[in-house]
Design an enzyme around this catalytic site. Structure first.
Site, PDB file in Angstrom:
ATOM      1  N   LYS A  51      27.460   6.285  -5.252  1.00  0.00           N
ATOM      2  CA  LYS A  51      26.248   5.543  -5.599  1.00  0.00           C
ATOM      3  C   LYS A  51      26.004   4.293  -4.748  1.00  0.00           C
ATOM      4  O   LYS A  51      24.862   3.850  -4.594  1.00  0.00           O
ATOM      5  CB  LYS A  51      26.293   5.142  -7.072  1.00  0.00           C
ATOM      6  CG  LYS A  51      26.035   6.288  -8.043  1.00  0.00           C
ATOM      7  CD  LYS A  51      24.575   6.663  -8.076  1.00  0.00           C
ATOM      8  CE  LYS A  51      24.255   7.580  -9.240  1.00  0.00           C
ATOM      9  NZ  LYS A  51      22.812   7.881  -9.331  1.00  0.00           N
ATOM     10  N   SER A 305      31.805  13.570  -6.546  1.00  0.00           N
ATOM     11  CA  SER A 305      30.848  12.457  -6.537  1.00  0.00           C
ATOM     12  C   SER A 305      31.343  11.195  -7.223  1.00  0.00           C
ATOM     13  O   SER A 305      30.769  10.126  -7.018  1.00  0.00           O
ATOM     14  CB  SER A 305      29.531  12.902  -7.173  1.00  0.00           C
ATOM     15  OG  SER A 305      29.752  13.435  -8.464  1.00  0.00           O
TER      16      SER A 305
END
Length: 503
Positions: A51, A305
């Site tokens: 992110k 992720s």
């Protein structure tokens, strides 16, 4: 105006905070699947998630005046840490609005980066609306977690690194999907430079906003989402991300929580790293694709992720991983309550490894047994059930029964024949200190509670199984009560597992 995402991605500013992550092979999983499985290690970023790429790229494109005023975002996890780290690097003010249900480990991680934390509301939606209000009042710039071209381009740098590091053929690349920023950015770049590579998005079964939107050809708003894979639990995908996914993504795959748990275990066995549930979505989707296509000798890439795992949640994951890998099956078996019947049942199981066994005398005619068995292949469960049934022991395969896996295995032996007019429901409610008491107080009715089971799984949401005695004449009032309660619920009154062991 059409955006050239290839150019935008190639000129993104991410490496002041992000690192070029490795592309690691998973030897054990590769051997099991007969394909070469590669893992893009975004869990190795400074904030343990991809992110920060999008957050920093967005902020790097702001004017000096905007940076001086500061930025704001709403997030309960990885995006918050990405914005906080980016603001710390740039020396600007960052306000992070987080739901009051956010675990302390995440709140403290954001504060440690120097950001101002505002706790508001029980859900992301509450926090998001409050952040928009603060944005206007304090003249801050909102950094969206996914639906912004600069954020999308920042996430797309993962695809740029992938093609730099692996020039050989790739069959498919798998990305987790929440709002769609990661998938959109990677798909836009891969289809521009390596169009032969399949790009596949992966969603959790109870949070498939992108899958449903693609089916209908427009963005849909889910009424509720499951929060096990909380990093990807989004009710509506973004406008920008949806348009890009429509144009560039080959397909979507939906996986259940057990498959996610199994994927976390797979990555741990190969890397000794523990991914968060959303971080393992891509691996779960890769496995489902490999099994469905029966492909061999192909190179499959999954993006790991994120790894911001709550330690307490490991209890639930370990419990469900074997079920997700179909290496454990659970059954309800009915045997006659006669001398020797129990021993005969055990003989029928043979040398199989028993993982769980629950039994209690029910009546003089028959007994119900809850049993877990280690299996080597999913088809074994049906074969076992068939063998037991053929021997005169009625058997139900409960391996896909959510109530049985979440609650029943901890409640077996609780028959209450004296309880009349019992209905049984599963509920989810925001988990925070005092949440269980708040849930009980919100029920606030005179119906007698006849069954109650709650376990704290270290998640953002608590799960409860409740039995209540509701006379037929109260059914309309009870339905109104459920609608006004405001919590997701499931009617389990006719679940065969409940009928056999608890009803």
């Amino acid at each position: 105006m059409t955006i050239n995402y290839r150019e935008k991605i190639e000129h993104s500013h991410v490496y002041a905070v992000a690192r070029h992550t490795p592309l690691d092979e998973l030897p054990n999983l590769s051997s099991r699947l007969n394909n070469r499985v590669l893992l893009k290690r975004e869990d190795m970023q400074p904030v343990f998630s991809f992110k920060l790429r999008g957050a920093y790229n967005k902020m790097a494109n702001l004017s000096a005046e905007a940076l001086q005023r500061g930025v704001i975002c709403a997030s309960a996890g990885n995006h918050a840490q990405g914005v906080a780290l980016s603001a710390q690097k740039m020396g600007c003010r960052a306000v992070i609005v987080m739901p009051t249900t956010t675990p302390a480990i995440k709140v403290n991680a954001v504060r440690a980066r120097g950001a101002e934390v505002v706790l508001f509301g029980d859900s992301y939606s509450d926090a998001y609306l409050h952040a928009l209000d603060l944005e206007q009042r304090e003249e801050l710039t909102f950094v969206h977690p996914y639906d912004d071209p600069d954020v999308i381009a920042g996430q797309g740098t993962i695809a740029l690194e992938l093609v730099q590091d692996h020039a050989a053929p790739i069959e498919a690349v798998f990305c987790c999907v929440g709002g769609g920023g990661l998938l959109a950015g990677m798909a836009a770049y891969l289809k521009a430079v390596r169009p032969e590579i399949k790009v596949i998005g992966v969603e959790a079964q109870d949070a498939e906003a992108m899958t449903e939107s693609l089916k209908l050809g427009q963005r849909v708003m889910l009424e509720q989402v499951g929060l096990f894979a909380d990093g990807a639990a989004v009710k509506q995908v973004g406008e920008h991300t949806f348009a890009l996914v429509q144009q560039y993504v080959d397909e979507m795959i939906v996986v259940d929580n057990d498959a996610i748990c199994a994927a976390i275990k797979d990555v741990f066995e190969d890397t000794r790293s523990i991914l968060e549930p959303a971080g393992a979505l891509a691996v779960a989707g890769l496995k489902a694709y490999s099994q469905r296509e029966q492909c061999q000798g192909k190179t499959l890439v999954a993006v790991a992720s994120g790894a911001n795992m709550n330690f307490d949640r490991l209890r639930f994951i370990a419990e469900r991983a074997e079920l997700g890998e179909r290496r454990e099956a659970v059954f309800a078996v009915t045997i006659p309550e006669t001398p020797g019947a129990f021993k005969r049942f055990c003989r029928l199981l043979g040398q199989r490894n028993i993982t769980e066994f629950n039994y209690r005398f029910a009546d003089t005619e028959q007994a119900h047994i809850f049993v877990g068995l280690a299996v080597h292949h999913p088809t074994e469960a049906d074969a076992i059930a068939g063998k037991l049934a053929a021997a005169g022991l009625p058997t139900i395969n409960l391996s896909d029964n959510e109530m049985a896996k979440l609650h029943l295995r901890h409640l077996v032996g609780g028959h209450a024949p004296q309880v009349q007019n019992e209905v049984v429901y599963r509920f989810e409610f925001p988990e925070k200190p005092g949440a269980l008491m708040n849930f009980l107080e919100s029920m606030g009715h005179n119906w007698n509670i006849s069954l109650f089971h709650y376990r704290n799984h270290g998640a953002d949401f608590g799960r409860v199984l409740v039995g209540m005695q509701v006379p037929p004449e109260d059914q309309v009032a009870f339905t109104q009560f459920l609608q006004q309660l405001g919590y997701p619920y499931w009617d389990e009154s006719h679940n065969p597992a409940y009928r056999l062991f608890l009803g």
